[in-house]
Design an enzyme around this catalytic site. Structure first.
Site, PDB file in Angstrom:
ATOM      1  N   LYS A   1       0.681  -1.226  -0.156  1.00 49.19           N
ATOM      2  CA  LYS A   1      -0.036   0.326   0.445  1.00 49.19           C
ATOM      3  C   LYS A   1       0.957   1.285  -0.525  1.00 49.19           C
ATOM      4  O   LYS A   1       0.551   2.321  -0.512  1.00 49.19           O
ATOM      5  CB  LYS A   1      -0.959   0.335   1.306  1.00 49.19           C
ATOM      6  CG  LYS A   1      -1.717  -0.663   1.097  1.00 49.19           C
ATOM      7  CD  LYS A   1      -3.177  -0.663   1.964  1.00 49.19           C
ATOM      8  CE  LYS A   1      -2.665  -0.285   3.589  1.00 49.19           C
ATOM      9  NZ  LYS A   1      -2.322  -1.693   4.494  1.00 49.19           N
TER      10      LYS A   1
ATOM     11  N   ARG B   1     -10.727   0.907   8.323  1.00 46.75           N
ATOM     12  CA  ARG B   1      -9.708   0.018   8.492  1.00 46.75           C
ATOM     13  C   ARG B   1     -10.870  -0.843   9.113  1.00 46.75           C
ATOM     14  O   ARG B   1     -10.879  -2.148   9.769  1.00 46.75           O
ATOM     15  CB  ARG B   1      -8.748  -0.746   9.076  1.00 46.75           C
ATOM     16  CG  ARG B   1      -7.620  -0.753   8.433  1.00 46.75           C
ATOM     17  CD  ARG B   1      -5.852  -0.863   9.818  1.00 46.75           C
ATOM     18  NE  ARG B   1      -5.092  -1.773   9.925  1.00 46.75           N
ATOM     19  CZ  ARG B   1      -4.045  -0.682   9.415  1.00 46.75           C
ATOM     20  NH1 ARG B   1      -3.889   0.535   8.090  1.00 46.75           N
ATOM     21  NH2 ARG B   1      -2.662  -0.904   8.718  1.00 46.75           N
TER      22      ARG B   1
ATOM     23  N   ARG C   1      11.589  -6.209   6.230  1.00 49.83           N
ATOM     24  CA  ARG C   1      11.373  -4.298   5.841  1.00 49.83           C
ATOM     25  C   ARG C   1      12.199  -3.946   7.509  1.00 49.83           C
ATOM     26  O   ARG C   1      12.128  -2.886   7.347  1.00 49.83           O
ATOM     27  CB  ARG C   1       9.926  -4.368   6.596  1.00 49.83           C
ATOM     28  CG  ARG C   1       9.408  -2.813   5.982  1.00 49.83           C
ATOM     29  CD  ARG C   1       7.624  -2.960   5.241  1.00 49.83           C
ATOM     30  NE  ARG C   1       7.115  -3.340   6.086  1.00 49.83           N
ATOM     31  CZ  ARG C   1       5.588  -3.038   6.119  1.00 49.83           C
ATOM     32  NH1 ARG C   1       5.074  -2.522   5.148  1.00 49.83           N
ATOM     33  NH2 ARG C   1       5.007  -3.302   7.009  1.00 49.83           N
TER      34      ARG C   1
ATOM     35  N   ARG D   1      11.034  -2.950  10.194  1.00 56.43           N
ATOM     36  CA  ARG D   1      10.073  -1.629  10.787  1.00 56.43           C
ATOM     37  C   ARG D   1       9.911  -2.074  12.804  1.00 56.43           C
ATOM     38  O   ARG D   1       9.369  -3.195  12.789  1.00 56.43           O
ATOM     39  CB  ARG D   1       9.031  -1.480  10.292  1.00 56.43           C
ATOM     40  CG  ARG D   1       8.259   0.015  10.258  1.00 56.43           C
ATOM     41  CD  ARG D   1       7.317   0.096   9.746  1.00 56.43           C
ATOM     42  NE  ARG D   1       5.772  -0.612   9.869  1.00 56.43           N
ATOM     43  CZ  ARG D   1       4.766   0.166   9.467  1.00 56.43           C
ATOM     44  NH1 ARG D   1       4.655   0.196   8.600  1.00 56.43           N
ATOM     45  NH2 ARG D   1       3.941  -0.919   9.640  1.00 56.43           N
TER      46      ARG D   1
ATOM     47  N   ARG E   1      -1.230  -8.037  13.998  1.00 59.99           N
ATOM     48  CA  ARG E   1      -1.910  -7.302  12.378  1.00 59.99           C
ATOM     49  C   ARG E   1      -2.997  -8.263  11.066  1.00 59.99           C
ATOM     50  O   ARG E   1      -3.338  -7.359  10.742  1.00 59.99           O
ATOM     51  CB  ARG E   1      -0.612  -6.203  11.867  1.00 59.99           C
ATOM     52  CG  ARG E   1      -0.843  -5.851  12.713  1.00 59.99           C
ATOM     53  CD  ARG E   1       1.397  -5.111  12.688  1.00 59.99           C
ATOM     54  NE  ARG E   1       1.277  -5.060  11.258  1.00 59.99           N
ATOM     55  CZ  ARG E   1       2.676  -4.629  10.565  1.00 59.99           C
ATOM     56  NH1 ARG E   1       3.619  -5.002  11.615  1.00 59.99           N
ATOM     57  NH2 ARG E   1       2.266  -4.209   9.248  1.00 59.99           N
TER      58      ARG E   1
END
Ligand code: ADP
Length: 187
Positions: free
Chosen positions: A13, A90, A130, A132, A143
């Site tokens: 996204k 969401r 990634r 993060r 998540r």
């Protein structure tokens, strides 16, 4: 013009948002970025949101909706009336609140909800690379659960209104971007 970008965490996204806002001249409104900005500035909202973000849980709807309402009242959005929403809504409650917010300001309504469709194996592999702080294995799992439980109904919400544009999210960022642009213009 109001476009929503939907997709699981790690679906791409963020990458596609940057390209779409540029190509379609939209203001980028990312709930994740707004939360991270609050966090960085140490606001009360940031402190509250951090507890949820660190666990991979959704921040409560009233907090999230309030933050988006505030963002929508700012000049760039109010004047241009062209927004790409990334990471919001969401939940179905957030989607309904967004309709009400847009109706309130007489700005129009959601034109399209673009779903970047990727397999769970792909998102897990992408997020692992990634780095993060909320990308650890446990938090990723939570998540993804939140996505299945709370956000898949949002996909159904827009599908039932004929606004859903689903594109295959596998492949390179260029491939996915071309698919999105192709589906939006041929709509
Ligand atoms: P990702 O899509 O990769 O999970 P985001 O940057 O969109 O990343 O979101 C990071 C975190 O911020 C989420 O896990 C959640 O805690 C919080 N968050 C972002 N958007 C929302 C939202 N619309 N409602 C509730 N919480 C949100």
């Amino acid at each position: 013009m109001f476009v929503i970008l939907l997709g699981a965490p790690g679906s791409g996204k963020g990458t596609q948002s940057e390209r779409l806002t540029e190509a379609l001249d939209l203001v980028h409104v990312s709930s994740g970025d707004l939360f991270r900005d609050h966090l960085g500035r140490g606001t009360a909202l940031g402190t509250l949101a951090r507890r949820y973000m660190d666990e991979g849980l959704l921040v409560p709807d009233e907090v999230t909706i309030g933050m988006i309402a505030d963002r929508l009242s700012q000049d760039d959005v109010a004047h241009r009336g062209r927004v790409l929403f990334d990471g919001f809504p969401r939940t179905v409650a957030q989607a309904e609140a967004l309709d009400a917010l847009l109706a309130d300001v007489g700005a129009g309504s959601v034109n399209a909800a673009v779903l970047i469709d990727v397999s769970e194996a792909t998102v897990v592999a992408r997020m692992a690379g990634r780095g993060r702080s909320d990308d650890t294995a446990d938090v990723i799992r939570t998540r993804l659960q939140a996505f299945r439980r709370d956000t898949e109904p949002v996909i159904a919400f827009y599908a039932s209104q004929g606004k859903l544009v689903a594109v295959d999210g596998e492949g390179t960022p260029d491939d996915v971007f071309e698919r999105i642009m192709g589906s939006l213009v041929t709509e």
